[in-house]
Design an enzyme around this catalytic site. Structure first.
Site, mmCIF file in Angstrom:
data_model
loop_
_atom_site.group_PDB
_atom_site.id
_atom_site.type_symbol
_atom_site.label_atom_id
_atom_site.label_comp_id
_atom_site.label_asym_id
_atom_site.label_seq_id
_atom_site.Cartn_x
_atom_site.Cartn_y
_atom_site.Cartn_z
ATOM 1 N N GLU A 1 26.193 -11.148 -114.017
ATOM 2 C CA GLU A 1 27.337 -10.469 -114.644
ATOM 3 C C GLU A 1 26.867 -9.332 -115.552
ATOM 4 O O GLU A 1 27.527 -8.301 -115.664
ATOM 5 C CB GLU A 1 28.182 -11.499 -115.418
ATOM 6 C CG GLU A 1 28.932 -12.418 -114.460
ATOM 7 C CD GLU A 1 29.213 -13.813 -115.000
ATOM 8 O OE1 GLU A 1 29.107 -14.039 -116.222
ATOM 9 O OE2 GLU A 1 29.522 -14.690 -114.173
ATOM 10 N N GLY B 1 27.762 -22.842 -115.579
ATOM 11 C CA GLY B 1 28.807 -22.038 -116.204
ATOM 12 C C GLY B 1 30.056 -22.865 -116.440
ATOM 13 O O GLY B 1 30.163 -23.591 -117.428
ATOM 14 N N GLY B 2 31.008 -22.782 -115.523
ATOM 15 C CA GLY B 2 32.309 -23.451 -115.676
ATOM 16 C C GLY B 2 32.204 -24.912 -116.104
ATOM 17 O O GLY B 2 32.932 -25.361 -116.997
ATOM 18 N N ASN C 1 25.897 -22.233 -119.884
ATOM 19 C CA ASN C 1 26.231 -20.844 -120.190
ATOM 20 C C ASN C 1 27.742 -20.755 -120.376
ATOM 21 O O ASN C 1 28.495 -20.754 -119.416
ATOM 22 C CB ASN C 1 25.768 -19.969 -119.008
ATOM 23 C CG ASN C 1 26.183 -18.516 -119.166
ATOM 24 O OD1 ASN C 1 26.648 -18.100 -120.234
ATOM 25 N ND2 ASN C 1 26.022 -17.737 -118.100
ATOM 26 N N TRP C 2 28.150 -20.692 -121.643
ATOM 27 C CA TRP C 2 29.584 -20.715 -121.938
ATOM 28 C C TRP C 2 30.266 -19.383 -121.628
ATOM 29 O O TRP C 2 31.483 -19.285 -121.662
ATOM 30 C CB TRP C 2 29.831 -21.064 -123.405
ATOM 31 C CG TRP C 2 29.405 -22.441 -123.814
ATOM 32 C CD1 TRP C 2 28.688 -23.348 -123.075
ATOM 33 C CD2 TRP C 2 29.677 -23.074 -125.063
ATOM 34 N NE1 TRP C 2 28.493 -24.492 -123.793
ATOM 35 C CE2 TRP C 2 29.083 -24.360 -125.016
ATOM 36 C CE3 TRP C 2 30.348 -22.684 -126.219
ATOM 37 C CZ2 TRP C 2 29.155 -25.256 -126.089
ATOM 38 C CZ3 TRP C 2 30.419 -23.563 -127.294
ATOM 39 C CH2 TRP C 2 29.835 -24.835 -127.214
ATOM 40 N N LYS C 3 29.468 -18.341 -121.419
ATOM 41 C CA LYS C 3 30.008 -16.990 -121.189
ATOM 42 C C LYS C 3 30.969 -16.618 -122.325
ATOM 43 O O LYS C 3 30.744 -17.014 -123.460
ATOM 44 C CB LYS C 3 30.652 -16.909 -119.810
ATOM 45 C CG LYS C 3 29.688 -17.411 -118.716
ATOM 46 C CD LYS C 3 30.132 -17.114 -117.324
ATOM 47 C CE LYS C 3 29.110 -17.685 -116.335
ATOM 48 N NZ LYS C 3 29.424 -17.375 -114.938
ATOM 49 N N SER D 1 28.288 -22.626 -109.398
ATOM 50 C CA SER D 1 29.241 -23.703 -109.089
ATOM 51 C C SER D 1 28.594 -25.084 -109.024
ATOM 52 O O SER D 1 29.035 -25.941 -108.249
ATOM 53 C CB SER D 1 30.012 -23.389 -107.795
ATOM 54 O OG SER D 1 30.750 -22.193 -107.949
ATOM 55 N N HIS E 1 21.419 -12.086 -116.209
ATOM 56 C CA HIS E 1 22.518 -12.748 -115.494
ATOM 57 C C HIS E 1 23.216 -11.723 -114.603
ATOM 58 O O HIS E 1 23.357 -10.555 -114.981
ATOM 59 C CB HIS E 1 23.501 -13.348 -116.502
ATOM 60 C CG HIS E 1 24.502 -14.245 -115.843
ATOM 61 N ND1 HIS E 1 25.574 -13.755 -115.142
ATOM 62 C CD2 HIS E 1 24.545 -15.589 -115.734
ATOM 63 C CE1 HIS E 1 26.263 -14.774 -114.644
ATOM 64 N NE2 HIS E 1 25.658 -15.900 -114.978
ATOM 65 N N GLU F 1 20.391 -17.848 -109.067
ATOM 66 C CA GLU F 1 21.850 -17.924 -109.050
ATOM 67 C C GLU F 1 22.397 -16.985 -107.979
ATOM 68 O O GLU F 1 22.589 -15.788 -108.249
ATOM 69 C CB GLU F 1 22.422 -17.508 -110.404
ATOM 70 C CG GLU F 1 21.986 -18.389 -111.553
ATOM 71 C CD GLU F 1 23.004 -18.360 -112.677
ATOM 72 O OE1 GLU F 1 23.463 -19.427 -113.059
ATOM 73 O OE2 GLU F 1 23.364 -17.266 -113.142
ATOM 74 N N GLY G 1 30.906 -19.083 -110.051
ATOM 75 C CA GLY G 1 32.321 -19.124 -110.395
ATOM 76 C C GLY G 1 33.253 -19.137 -109.200
ATOM 77 O O GLY G 1 34.461 -18.951 -109.340
HETATM 78 P P1 PGA Z 1 29.244 -21.225 -112.631
HETATM 79 O O1 PGA Z 1 28.343 -20.138 -113.401
HETATM 80 O O2 PGA Z 1 28.577 -22.554 -112.845
HETATM 81 O O3 PGA Z 1 30.593 -21.129 -113.297
HETATM 82 O O4 PGA Z 1 29.282 -20.833 -111.201
HETATM 83 C C1 PGA Z 1 26.946 -20.232 -113.409
HETATM 84 C C2 PGA Z 1 26.398 -19.053 -114.163
HETATM 85 O O5 PGA Z 1 26.943 -17.964 -114.019
HETATM 86 O O6 PGA Z 1 25.412 -19.184 -114.916
#
Ligand code: PGA
Length: 254
Positions: free
Chosen positions: A100, A237-238, A9-11, A216, A98, A170, A176
């Site tokens: 967010e 994500g990251g 997930n590149w966001k 993470s 998600h 998640e 993050g």
């Molecule tokens: P993260 O994000 O790996 O940066 O914690 C995961 C996500 O939000 O899908």
């Protein structure tokens, strides 16, 4: 057979040129190095999906995913993108719910039920996200909270349709933050999620559902997380923003 998936997930990251470089690096590394039975889903920003399609061979190990879609098929919804549009450009997966999106865009369980329906009606596989806040984890019924997210947004589906959904657990406190859930915490929740699904749809479907862990996850902790019996891969994500690290996460699936 439970499908193993690692999704990136590149966001809201990367310029077009950076996105192209990351796509071509990941696609090549995965082709050269990944031998296990794992599907890789890349979820770049929507703006780059059409371009991204060119880097991905249909029917191959790497598939394309979107980070969201609207619940309606078309109409006066300025700035939005629908499931039929995604389907029309060869997108196969869509991340829905998600944390967010829930937090910053006010997405509710009821609205997510509609998004899930639209995705499934248009041949997209939803990667449905659930997970609790830190406050709930510390002093609340966090398992009940996650179960309710699943009940409210997914349990209206027929068994046959539900079987097409991918779930991503998640914990919000881990996204993050560098604070990964321990492999035992992830396994415990994945087990509870599977048991909850079994209560609604029966054991056979519960055993076949893919449940990803997100929060993470990185090249250092992925192998231990993915080794848990109810963890079927990750939503990353990251660590999906760097080709070497992301490929190493994919290779941690065994
Ligand atoms: P993260 O994000 O790996 O940066 O914690 C995961 C996500 O939000 O899908």
């Amino acid at each position: 057979m439970r499908k193993k998936i690692v999704a990136g997930n590149w966001k809201m990251n990367k310029t077009l040129e950076e996105a192209k470089a990351l796509l071509s690096e990941v696609v090549n590394m995965v082709k050269d190095e990944v031998t296990g039975d794992v599907t890789v889903v890349l979820c770049p920003p929507a703006l780059y999906l059409t371009t991204s399609r060119q880097y991905i061979t249909a029917g191959g190990r790497v598939a394309l995913g979107a980070q969201n879609c609207h619940e309606k098929a078309s109409g006066a919804y300025t700035g939005e993108i629908s499931a039929p549009m995604l389907q029309s450009i060869g997108v196969e997966y869509v991340i829905l719910g998600h944390s967010e999106r829930r937090q910053y865009f006010g997405e509710t369980n009821a609205q997510l039920a509609d998004k899930v329906n639209s995705a499934l009606e248009n041949g997209l596989t939803p990667i449905f996200c659930c997970g609790e806040s830190r406050e709930l984890r510390e002093n609340g019924d966090y398992i009940g909270f996650v179960k309710d997210q699943l009940t409210d947004s997914l349990f209206h589906l027929s068994a046959e349709t539900f079987a097409k959904v991918v779930i991503a657990y998640e914990p919000i406190w881990a996204i993050g933050t560098g604070l990964t859930a321990s492999s035992a915490q992830a396994q415990d929740m994945h087990f509870e999620i599977r048991r909850h699904i079994a209560g609604q749809y029966g054991d056979a479907i519960a055993q076949d559902i893919t449940i990803l862990y997100g929060g993470s996850a990185n090249e250092k902790n992925a192998a231990e997380l993915f080794a848990q019996p109810d963890v079927d891969g990750g939503l990353i994500g990251g660590a999906s923003l760097k080709s070497r690290e992301f490929t190493n996460v994919v290779k941690a699936v065994n």
